[in-house]
Design a protein around this motif. Sequence first.
Motif, PDB file in Angstrom:
ATOM      1  N   GLY A 216       0.811  -1.218   0.000  1.00  0.00           N
ATOM      2  CA  GLY A 216       0.000   0.000   0.000  1.00  0.00           C
ATOM      3  C   GLY A 216       0.844   1.267   0.000  1.00  0.00           C
ATOM      4  N   SER A 217       1.898   1.289   0.795  1.00  0.00           N
ATOM      5  CA  SER A 217       2.733   2.487   0.831  1.00  0.00           C
ATOM      6  C   SER A 217       3.495   2.659  -0.474  1.00  0.00           C
ATOM      7  N   ALA A 218       3.908   1.559  -1.090  1.00  0.00           N
ATOM      8  CA  ALA A 218       4.592   1.658  -2.383  1.00  0.00           C
ATOM      9  C   ALA A 218       3.643   2.164  -3.464  1.00  0.00           C
ATOM     10  N   CYS A 219       2.402   1.711  -3.414  1.00  0.00           N
ATOM     11  CA  CYS A 219       1.413   2.198  -4.387  1.00  0.00           C
ATOM     12  C   CYS A 219       1.190   3.696  -4.232  1.00  0.00           C
ATOM     13  N   ARG A 220       1.078   4.162  -3.010  1.00  0.00           N
ATOM     14  CA  ARG A 220       0.850   5.589  -2.782  1.00  0.00           C
ATOM     15  C   ARG A 220       2.041   6.403  -3.243  1.00  0.00           C
ATOM     16  N   HIS A 221       3.240   5.922  -2.975  1.00  0.00           N
ATOM     17  CA  HIS A 221       4.441   6.650  -3.386  1.00  0.00           C
ATOM     18  C   HIS A 221       4.572   6.652  -4.908  1.00  0.00           C
ATOM     19  N   ALA A 222       4.054   5.626  -5.565  1.00  0.00           N
ATOM     20  CA  ALA A 222       4.080   5.546  -7.027  1.00  0.00           C
ATOM     21  C   ALA A 222       2.892   6.268  -7.659  1.00  0.00           C
ATOM     22  N   VAL A 223       2.152   6.997  -6.863  1.00  0.00           N
ATOM     23  CA  VAL A 223       1.001   7.793  -7.302  1.00  0.00           C
ATOM     24  C   VAL A 223      -0.054   6.909  -7.950  1.00  0.00           C
TER      25      VAL A 223
END
Length: 113
Positions: free
Chosen positions: A43-50
């Motif tokens: 989830g955090s990687a998805c958010r950082h990848a916009v």
Amino acid sequence: MRRTALTLSLVAAASLLSGCEALGIETATQINAKKDAEGKAIGSACRHAVKSIEVCFSSYPRAGKAAVFAGWREMDQYMRENAVVGMPTDTEAGATPAAPAAERSSAGGAHKS
């Protein structure tokens, strides 16, 4: 006599139970904690990848949705508080994939007369 037999049996049982950890056998609690941690990382990687949370859910269907959302939300809060700009992937930013090296060298390399 009975006390020593009981004490010996308790010691034997305790040593057998502690052996499971030495063998690397994971308990259900450890497995669930690992899955939650992986979901939060996704989830955090998805958010950082916009990526939107919906895209993240559809990209990783086997990850727990609650953990993925918790990680996405934590990263969103962190990025807002620290003015972190997301890092979109090339395909999401609208960029075209780079041509393979062989095509680039043959296209602009030697000129035939």
